[in-house]
Enzyme design. Structure first.
Site, PDB file in Angstrom:
ATOM      1  N   THR A   1       0.821  -1.214   0.000  1.00 46.44           N
ATOM      2  CA  THR A   1       0.000   0.000   0.000  1.00 46.44           C
ATOM      3  C   THR A   1       0.854   1.264   0.000  1.00 46.44           C
ATOM      4  O   THR A   1       1.858   1.357   0.708  1.00 46.44           O
ATOM      5  CB  THR A   1      -0.909   0.009   1.237  1.00 46.44           C
ATOM      6  OG1 THR A   1      -1.752  -1.136   1.195  1.00 46.44           O
ATOM      7  CG2 THR A   1      -1.766   1.260   1.282  1.00 46.44           C
TER       8      THR A   1
ATOM      9  N   GLU B   1      -6.296  -5.737   3.567  1.00 53.13           N
ATOM     10  CA  GLU B   1      -6.363  -6.898   2.676  1.00 53.13           C
ATOM     11  C   GLU B   1      -7.475  -6.720   1.643  1.00 53.13           C
ATOM     12  O   GLU B   1      -8.137  -7.668   1.242  1.00 53.13           O
ATOM     13  CB  GLU B   1      -6.568  -8.191   3.477  1.00 53.13           C
ATOM     14  CG  GLU B   1      -5.308  -8.720   4.125  1.00 53.13           C
ATOM     15  CD  GLU B   1      -4.220  -9.060   3.118  1.00 53.13           C
ATOM     16  OE1 GLU B   1      -4.508  -9.725   2.113  1.00 53.13           O
ATOM     17  OE2 GLU B   1      -3.070  -8.660   3.341  1.00 53.13           O
TER      18      GLU B   1
ATOM     19  N   ASP C   1     -10.127  -3.201   0.473  1.00 56.11           N
ATOM     20  CA  ASP C   1     -11.315  -2.488   0.935  1.00 56.11           C
ATOM     21  C   ASP C   1     -12.552  -3.292   0.534  1.00 56.11           C
ATOM     22  O   ASP C   1     -12.672  -3.760  -0.601  1.00 56.11           O
ATOM     23  CB  ASP C   1     -11.344  -1.097   0.296  1.00 56.11           C
ATOM     24  CG  ASP C   1     -12.590  -0.327   0.653  1.00 56.11           C
ATOM     25  OD1 ASP C   1     -13.621  -0.555  -0.014  1.00 56.11           O
ATOM     26  OD2 ASP C   1     -12.555   0.484   1.587  1.00 56.11           O
TER      27      ASP C   1
END
Length: 663
Positions: free
Chosen positions: A146, A433, A435
């Site tokens: 991310t 893990e 949205d």
């Protein structure tokens, strides 16, 4: 299978231990071993007054305990000292939710994400050099995917890894602040290395996102040159996990640090891959990491089970207002309104538990060492299920834990009674893990594909072949003819009939997907761009994905019932199944009424059926929560202290003023 034909045995004929054998399923031995380890180490519970630094240290020490237990080793390949029991280790991981969720997440980062990425994306050279150290906890690591500016859209991350052929190295770089890696578990304190996802650049080629092993700290824990490490600080929960941010300023790593199972770069910079198409390669890489989503769904289920165990036990003890007939105060769980809060949630928790077990079995059969070749469709179906179930399971946990907190009143708001930590720690499960909304969008696109859509060049909206086959149905729907012919069989539906209720779930799945397709068609014919076309039906696609998952969960529960030999346990779980399915239909009554699938009279009949099942299952509520086998040591809290509630029935019920005057 008529719901009115079975009679439940008395509660004493269904011991929790007997129910537990059904709940434990294929990995019963793993569950029992994990229970024993958790029960024996209840002192791992953290003091809620610890500082962030001390709490992080406590969780790291607990991670070392898990290493010494040998359980994390079992999920890895035997060639590196494991047992190849992928399903067993995911099962044990989910049970950590009975304890401290910071430990669950820390363990998931270390062995599931970091170690799992090295195992499934790397090759023998990486396994030999790193896996043993990762398994033993000697090398603590991170999973750096991310970015601050890119979360769900992983394919368009901006961190780069540019190959320098002259030096035989990749240069990992963060080109601007929003490209930094963000919310990375293990980064702020403990991580020594990270699996970094970055855009690969070699010569004039830019073949997309790949994974690289990037060292972060030296042996003394200091950041290496070019690596900047930040601390995300206090969070709403999970403060035992050291989340941080990573920035790379032209950090050089050896060519061999590319995790090269699916693609490689030769010393001269030549790029090669066994999967030609960039999008297909990207999704194949991510597909191997499906274990993370399955594990999060399992952890959410464990947290919901714990919340329900606390709330049901409290509801049996807590008494409020006197029964005029006896003069004794009434346990709050005897009130229908209280049953309506907890028992449908408990039924759905059971349904999701059996669905999770099915998902773990499928994953194990695909990913366990020695498993045969896996077809693309089988892998894709697993990924679809994992995406949808992760979304629904984590939303269910969030709702259930809040409901349990309210059901325990002020006691549920006190930190000492465990529910606030469960609520805070699981809140983020809905957005990590993957949205949940994005995951359901991905599932919906795959459902369109399964309907016959042709994908060209990664465009998710090439559905012309599908539209051709559906045209007659669309035209009939516009005239009302199709609706009329479909509705007739459902008039006068018997909602006590399990087969009919299943049909209601399945017809909702089919109809919601058809509705989304009908809305996509005119947007495509107008020549709109891809975003406009998809966005025009996004809300309908999300509804269709949710309806699809509802059918998956129902089927898993029904399949489980068919395997139960003990007639008493089967009768009890049939009632739990009935309550779950009717609760889903009750939740969607507006849709069934709007589409004519139920008449107003049929719709009104649902709630009395739900209430009747709640009353019928009330005597078995404690048995059902005890069936999860949560160690008592991890449920111990002041609001469940037996001494605090003595004496139970027969406590004085006269007004407080009369008690004062009398004594």
């Amino acid at each position: 299978m008529n719901a009115q034909t079975s009679t439940l045995p008395t509660p004493d004929l269904i011991p929790a231990e007997t129910l537990r054998t059904v709940v434990d399923g294929r990995w019963a031995h793993v569950r029992q071993q994990t229970r024993e380890q958790l029960a024996a180490n209840a002192d791992m519970r953290a003091n809620p007054d610890l500082s962030s630094a001390d709490y992080r240290g406590h969780i790291t020490d607990s991670l070392k305990f898990l290493t010494s237990s040998g359980r994390p080793h079992t999920g890895f390949d035997p060639s590196v000292g494991g047992e190849g029991d992928v399903g067993g280790v995911v099962t044990a991981f989910a049970m950590l939710a009975y304890g401290d969720l910071s430990l669950l997440v820390k363990a998931g980062v270390q062995w599931g994400l970091f170690g799992g990425a090295v195992q499934v994306l790397g090759t023998e050279r990486h396994h030999e050099q790193y896996l043993r150290k990762i398994i033993d906890g000697e090398l603590l690591g991170c999973f750096a995917m991310t970015e601050s500016g890119h979360g769900s859209d992983v394919q368009h991350l901006h961190t780069t890894a540019t190959y320098d052929a002259a030096a035989g190295e990749f240069v990992v770089h963060t080109p601007y602040p929003q490209a930094r890696k963000e919310y990375i578990g293990n980064a702020a304190r403990d991580g020594r290395m990270a699996v970094v996802f970055a855009q690969l650049v070699t010569g004039d080629e830019k073949p997309g996102v790949h994974a690289f092993l990037v060292p972060l700290r030296d042996s003394d824990g200091n950041p290496l040159p070019g690596v900047t490490i930040g601390d995300d600080g206090r969070k709403a929960g999970l403060n035992g996990v050291d989340n941080g941010r990573l920035t790379f300023d032209h950090v050089r790593i050896p060519r061999e640090n590319l995790l090269n199972r699916f693609a490689d770069v030769a010393p001269d910079g030549t790029y090669s891959s066994s999967i030609e198409n960039e999008t297909a390669r990207f999704f194949t890489m991510l597909g191997t990491l499906v274990r993370g989503r399955i594990s999060v769904a399992g952890g959410a289920g464990g947290a919901a089970q714990k919340a329900l165990a606390l709330a049901v036990r409290f509801g049996e003890r807590r008494r409020q207002f006197a029964d005029p007939a006896t003069g004794e105060e009434i346990a709050v769980l005897d009130y229908l309104a209280h049953q309506q809060k907890l028992l449908p949630a408990l039924a759905t928790t059971y349904a999701l538990h059996f669905t999770q077990d099915d998902l773990v079995k499928r994953m194990h059969d695909i990913q366990a060492p020695g498993a045969g070749p896996v077809g693309a469709r089988e892998q894709r179906t697993l990924e679809q299920s994992a995406a949808g179930i992760k979304a629904i399971a984590t939303w269910h946990a969030t709702h259930t834990i809040q409901t349990c907190r309210e059901a325990c009143g002020g006691a549920g708001y006190l930190e000492e009674n465990l529910l606030p930590a469960l609520k805070a720690d699981t809140d983020v499960f809905t957005t990590f893990e993957g949205d949940n909304t994005v995951l359901l969008q991905l599932l919906a696109k795959e459902l369109l594909s399964d309907y016959g859509r042709t994908i060209k060049k990664g465009n998710p909206l090439e559905i012309a072949p599908l539209l051709g086959r559906q045209l007659a149905g669309v035209l009939a729907e516009r005239t009302g003819a199709a609706s009329l012919t479909r509705r007739i069989p459902f008039r006068g539906i018997d909602l006590t009939d399990r087969r009919r209720r299943r049909e209601l779930l399945e017809i909702r799945r089919a109809d919601t997907l058809a509705a989304a397709i009908r809305n996509l068609a005119p947007a495509m014919r107008k020549g709109n761009d891809e975003f406009t076309v998809f966005n025009s039906a996004q809300d309908l696609l999300l509804v269709a994905a949710r309806a699809h998952v509802d059918t998956l969960v129902e089927r898993s529960f029904a399949d489980k019932l068919a395997t139960i030999d003990d007639p008493a346990v089967r009768a009890l779980l049939e009632r739990v199944y009935d309550l779950h399915v009717l609760s889903v239909i009750d939740r969607e009554r507006a849709w069934y009424l709007e589409t004519g699938r139920l008449t107003a009279a049929e719709s009104r009949s649902i709630r009395p059926l739900v209430n009747g099942l709640c009353r019928e299952l009330r005597p078995y509520a404690r048995t059902l929560v005890d069936g999860f086998g949560i160690p008592d040591e991890w449920l111990a809290c002041p609001m469940l202290d037996d001494e605090a509630w003595a004496p139970a029935p027969g406590r004085p019920t006269e007004p407080l003023t009369e008690q004062v005057e009398a004594g």
